[in-house]
Design an enzyme around this catalytic site. Structure first.
Site, mmCIF file in Angstrom:
data_model
loop_
_atom_site.group_PDB
_atom_site.id
_atom_site.type_symbol
_atom_site.label_atom_id
_atom_site.label_comp_id
_atom_site.label_asym_id
_atom_site.label_seq_id
_atom_site.Cartn_x
_atom_site.Cartn_y
_atom_site.Cartn_z
ATOM 1 N N ASP A 25 19.086 48.990 60.019
ATOM 2 C CA ASP A 25 19.227 47.934 61.009
ATOM 3 C C ASP A 25 18.099 46.936 60.872
ATOM 4 O O ASP A 25 16.934 47.307 60.829
ATOM 5 C CB ASP A 25 19.199 48.577 62.397
ATOM 6 C CG ASP A 25 19.861 47.727 63.446
ATOM 7 O OD1 ASP A 25 20.596 46.808 63.069
ATOM 8 O OD2 ASP A 25 19.636 47.983 64.632
ATOM 9 N N TYR A 30 11.761 44.550 64.140
ATOM 10 C CA TYR A 30 11.568 45.743 63.308
ATOM 11 C C TYR A 30 10.692 45.465 62.084
ATOM 12 O O TYR A 30 10.295 46.370 61.381
ATOM 13 C CB TYR A 30 12.917 46.290 62.824
ATOM 14 C CG TYR A 30 13.905 46.609 63.905
ATOM 15 C CD1 TYR A 30 13.513 46.873 65.207
ATOM 16 C CD2 TYR A 30 15.271 46.659 63.617
ATOM 17 C CE1 TYR A 30 14.445 47.165 66.197
ATOM 18 C CE2 TYR A 30 16.200 46.956 64.605
ATOM 19 C CZ TYR A 30 15.778 47.201 65.879
ATOM 20 O OH TYR A 30 16.706 47.490 66.852
#
Length: 267
Positions: A25, A30
């Protein structure tokens, strides 16, 4: 027609999304967009056969911040376009949400992004977004100028099925991506999934993924091991009956992740 690993869903944007995704993902929060871009370039797979998604983080909500983040995501990934960008959560307040959406609409018009959507939006957030789209159409010159909502990504599994969100999206042809479809492995041994795993000679993880597929969702199982990625993909040689799909749902509301879907509009 039976589902296969190549099955896709046509989005309201006109583009197609694979019906089974993988939790490699990507999101600005992130800090893995660059790594994902490198992997895409290193693969022997044509770019148009890879569907790459990223997300606008809560701290970048608002028109100018989102506009800058889209360009940064493109620069970080090194890609010519991003298949799908989502607003990561509905935090920031109404004005910020509208501004962020407008920035995504402009990114589509500029060819930087193909499809746009949201993540962790509850029905009240979706209703507000529909109103924002109508306002932007009026402000920007007509039908279509407010953008097209293609995806809402939420935590969905038999222990948090979110029927209200799924029904809202289904009425409008909006695809629903299900993250944490395996409940982070926290519900192994539940009688219903264990019984079906034994019946079909599958793992409980495969039963849960097939549940998502039978519901018309786009499950996003997360794994970093090759063996489990292959296992997660081996869910197209059996089907669950409608009764078995219904039997897996418990009536619980037990999310295992954060839950912005219930945040008030003021947040």
């Amino acid at each position: 027609m039976p589902l296969t690993i190549n099955s896709t869903i046509k989005l309201p944007s006109g583009y197609e999304i694979p019906q089974l995704g993988f939790g490699i993902d990507s999101a600005a929060a992130y800090r893995n967009e660059a790594a994902c871009g490198e992997a895409i370039r290193a693969a022997s797979i044509p770019r148009d056969q890879i569907f790459f998604t990223s997300k606008i983080p809560p701290k970048k909500m608002g028109y100018e911040s989102t506009k800058a983040q889209v360009d940064d995501s493109l620069a970080q990934s090194g890609l010519d376009y991003i298949d799908l960008i989502l607003l990561h959560s509905p935090y920031g307040g109404s004005a910020a949400r509208k501004g962020s959406w407008k920035a995504l609409v402009e990114a589509v018009e500029a060819g930087k992004v193909r499809s746009i959507g949201v993540s962790n939006y509850g029905v009240h957030h979706l209703d507000e977004l529909e109103q924002h789209i109508a306002e932007l159409e009026e402000e920007r010159g007509g039908k279509g100028k407010g953008g097209v909502l293609s995806v809402n990504q939420c935590e969905i599994h038999p222990y948090a099925p979110r029927k209200d969100i799924v029904e809202w999206c289904a009425k409008r042809g909006v695809a629903v991506q299900a993250y944490s479809p395996l409940v982070q492995g926290k519900r192994w041994g539940e009688p219903a999934s264990k019984k079906l795993a034994e019946k079909y000679g599958k793992t409980e993880a495969q039963i849960l993924l097939r549940w998502s597929l039978e519901k018309g969702l786009v499950p996003l199982p997360k794994s970093v091991t090759t063996e489990r990625i292959r296992e997660n993909a081996a869910v197209f040689d059996f089907e669950l009956t409608p009764e078995e799909v219904a039997g897996l749902e418990t009536g619980e509301y037990s999310p295992v992740c954060w839950d912005p879907t219930i945040a008030p509009l003021e947040d």
